[in-house]
Design a protein around this motif. Structure first.
Motif, PDB file in Angstrom:
ATOM      1  N   CYS A 239       0.862  -1.189   0.000  1.00 36.84           N
ATOM      2  CA  CYS A 239       0.000   0.000   0.000  1.00 36.84           C
ATOM      3  C   CYS A 239       0.893   1.231   0.000  1.00 36.84           C
ATOM      4  O   CYS A 239       2.024   1.201   0.511  1.00 36.84           O
ATOM      5  N   ALA A 240       0.358   2.331  -0.518  1.00 34.56           N
ATOM      6  CA  ALA A 240       1.048   3.616  -0.454  1.00 34.56           C
ATOM      7  C   ALA A 240       0.004   4.702  -0.266  1.00 34.56           C
ATOM      8  O   ALA A 240      -1.023   4.711  -0.952  1.00 34.56           O
ATOM      9  N   PHE A 241       0.263   5.601   0.677  1.00 35.73           N
ATOM     10  CA  PHE A 241      -0.672   6.683   0.972  1.00 35.73           C
ATOM     11  C   PHE A 241       0.114   7.995   1.023  1.00 35.73           C
ATOM     12  O   PHE A 241       1.173   8.056   1.634  1.00 35.73           O
ATOM     13  N   SER A 242      -0.414   9.026   0.366  1.00 36.89           N
ATOM     14  CA  SER A 242       0.238  10.337   0.368  1.00 36.89           C
ATOM     15  C   SER A 242      -0.548  11.299   1.251  1.00 36.89           C
ATOM     16  O   SER A 242      -1.770  11.413   1.111  1.00 36.89           O
ATOM     17  N   LEU A 243       0.165  11.983   2.135  1.00 32.94           N
ATOM     18  CA  LEU A 243      -0.457  12.927   3.071  1.00 32.94           C
ATOM     19  C   LEU A 243      -0.059  14.351   2.716  1.00 32.94           C
ATOM     20  O   LEU A 243       0.955  14.572   2.056  1.00 32.94           O
ATOM     21  N   ASP A 244      -0.844  15.315   3.191  1.00 32.16           N
ATOM     22  CA  ASP A 244      -0.508  16.719   2.974  1.00 32.16           C
ATOM     23  C   ASP A 244       0.854  17.034   3.600  1.00 32.16           C
ATOM     24  O   ASP A 244       1.178  16.513   4.673  1.00 32.16           O
ATOM     25  N   PRO A 245       1.653  17.889   2.949  1.00 28.32           N
ATOM     26  CA  PRO A 245       2.968  18.232   3.502  1.00 28.32           C
ATOM     27  C   PRO A 245       2.857  18.963   4.833  1.00 28.32           C
ATOM     28  O   PRO A 245       1.862  19.636   5.113  1.00 28.32           O
ATOM     29  N   SER A 246       3.895  18.784   5.655  1.00 30.10           N
ATOM     30  CA  SER A 246       3.927  19.455   6.968  1.00 30.10           C
ATOM     31  C   SER A 246       5.326  20.021   7.173  1.00 30.10           C
ATOM     32  O   SER A 246       6.168  19.396   7.811  1.00 30.10           O
ATOM     33  N   PRO A 247       5.604  21.213   6.611  1.00 25.97           N
ATOM     34  CA  PRO A 247       6.938  21.804   6.720  1.00 25.97           C
ATOM     35  C   PRO A 247       7.405  21.877   8.176  1.00 25.97           C
ATOM     36  O   PRO A 247       6.643  22.252   9.068  1.00 25.97           O
ATOM     37  N   ASN A 248       8.635  21.456   8.397  1.00 29.51           N
ATOM     38  CA  ASN A 248       9.291  21.525   9.711  1.00 29.51           C
ATOM     39  C   ASN A 248       8.742  20.525  10.729  1.00 29.51           C
ATOM     40  O   ASN A 248       9.159  20.546  11.892  1.00 29.51           O
ATOM     41  N   THR A 249       7.811  19.665  10.336  1.00 33.80           N
ATOM     42  CA  THR A 249       7.293  18.652  11.260  1.00 33.80           C
ATOM     43  C   THR A 249       7.235  17.305  10.550  1.00 33.80           C
ATOM     44  O   THR A 249       6.620  17.199   9.488  1.00 33.80           O
ATOM     45  N   SER A 266      -1.157  14.052   9.413  1.00 34.39           N
ATOM     46  CA  SER A 266      -1.070  14.701   8.108  1.00 34.39           C
ATOM     47  C   SER A 266      -0.856  16.193   8.301  1.00 34.39           C
ATOM     48  O   SER A 266      -1.197  16.760   9.347  1.00 34.39           O
ATOM     49  N   GLY A 267      -0.303  16.832   7.255  1.00 33.23           N
ATOM     50  CA  GLY A 267      -0.055  18.266   7.317  1.00 33.23           C
ATOM     51  C   GLY A 267      -1.309  19.113   7.376  1.00 33.23           C
ATOM     52  O   GLY A 267      -1.242  20.302   7.694  1.00 33.23           O
ATOM     53  N   ASP A 268      -2.484  18.499   7.062  1.00 34.72           N
ATOM     54  CA  ASP A 268      -3.732  19.261   7.138  1.00 34.72           C
ATOM     55  C   ASP A 268      -4.347  19.261   8.541  1.00 34.72           C
ATOM     56  O   ASP A 268      -5.429  19.808   8.749  1.00 34.72           O
ATOM     57  N   GLY A 269      -3.644  18.648   9.504  1.00 34.38           N
ATOM     58  CA  GLY A 269      -4.149  18.625  10.876  1.00 34.38           C
ATOM     59  C   GLY A 269      -5.142  17.513  11.145  1.00 34.38           C
ATOM     60  O   GLY A 269      -5.698  17.432  12.242  1.00 34.38           O
ATOM     61  N   ASN A 270      -5.369  16.645  10.162  1.00 35.35           N
ATOM     62  CA  ASN A 270      -6.267  15.513  10.356  1.00 35.35           C
ATOM     63  C   ASN A 270      -5.482  14.239  10.666  1.00 35.35           C
ATOM     64  O   ASN A 270      -4.270  14.159  10.418  1.00 35.35           O
TER      65      ASN A 270
END
Length: 337
Positions: A239-249, A266-270
């Protein structure tokens, strides 16, 4: 709210997960969390230089210690429920005391481990003996023994190394630059890796690696916020899942104890959950704490913990469950704060 012992998870139970307890008294970001394998305990290490021990059955803070000289970065339990290994943030050049073996019972440092010249970014304890491993930005993985000050072995690598033992302690994995994962026999690692996998198409550094409890799968999280599930025997990408970027974290992903689901920040806070079998997303939740840099499912509980600068305990919400799923495991304990 109730916290329950772990039985067979299903999509409905995973979807029902809700916040059962919140600890918001951290001054800065939480860097690392770990559950004890057999006791209902959680340990945290934070940028406010604190190490905190929690009773997860009752959602209770048991003890806080502060480490102003060395700081508190990566942390993991030893086999003893009141002893942990903690990596240092400060004064690495001056004294080289990059790792400390700490007793939470009486707030003592039992041993210092010197060797790494830069920050430790990965830390794990063998499930079967007193060995543990650390991966550092000095491009080395070191193997240690709790009973001995001196380093027991060194692997020199390219890039940022990330380490994990399988749950039998017989094999360990090292992920490094270019998406390469090398597998070693923990009893004869000096002979070199017995297998190497390549995660094709993603050259970002791996910031976290985990084995599933059954040893059949590996979970990789990269600095580009991609999450991969690999077959641990042949390295095939399941499996592969892509999450929103989270600069510096950097984010963290986790298996459920049965190895059937993956959860990730995820970078979107979810927070997101997927079924490995179907490869479908099962649930998404607002984390309520921004980007979760730490995320782990408890070994023996229907519970996970997410953390940023706030620590949250997540448990099934009985009001969202069908009657058959309400008695998850048959026993429940009261969550109190």
């Amino acid at each position: 709210m109730n916290m329950t012992s772990l039985a067979q998870l299903d999509d409905e139970i995973v979807r029902s997960m809700s916040i059962g307890a919140v600890f918001s008294d951290f001054v800065e970001k939480i860097n690392s969390i770990d559950f004890h394998r057999t006791a209902d305990l959680l340990i945290t290490a934070s940028d406010d230089d604190s190490v905190r021990l929690y009773d997860i059955a009752n959602a209770k803070l048991l003890k806080t210690t502060y480490h102003k000289k060395h700081g508190a970065d990566c942390i993991c339990f030893t086999h003893h429920p009141s002893s942990v290994i903690c990596s240092s943030k400060y004064n690495l050049d001056a004294n080289g005391e990059s790792l400390r073996y700490l007793s939470m019972y009486d707030n003592r440092c039992l041993r210092y481990f010197k060797g790494h010249k830069e920050r430790v970014v990965s830390l794990c304890m063998s499930p079967i003996n007193d060995s543990f491993m650390s991966g550092s930005l000095d491009h080395s993985v070191r193997i240690w023994d709790l009973r001995v000050n001196a380093c027991q072995g060194i692997l020199r690598l390219r890039g940022r190394p990330t380490v994990a033992y399988d749950h039998q302690g017989l094999v360990f994995a090292v992920a490094m630059e270019g998406g390469a994962i090398k597998l070693f026999d923990s009893r004869s690692y000096d002979k070199g890796p017995f297998d190497t996998f390549l995660v094709g198409g993603d050259t970002a550094e791996v910031c976290d690696i985990k084995f599933s409890n059954d040893g059949k799968s590996m979970l990789l999280t990269t600095t580009s916020n991609n999450v991969y599930v690999l077959d641990a025997y042949v390295g095939e990408k399941r499996c592969a899942f892509s999450l929103d970027p989270s600069p510096n974290t950097t984010i963290e992903a986790t298996f459920t104890p049965d190895g059937q689901y993956v959860l990730s920040g995820s970078g979107d806070g979810n927070l997101h959950a997927w079924s490995i079998r179907t490869r479908n997303k099962v649930a998404s939740w607002d984390s309520y704490i921004g980007v979760a840099s730490c995320l782990k499912w408890a070994p023996r509980r229907a519970m996970f913990v997410a953390a940023s600068s706030v620590l949250t305990f997540w448990i099934p919400n009985a009001s969202k469950l069908s009657p058959e799923d309400r008695d998850i495991g048959g026993q429940s304990e009261h969550f109190s704060q």
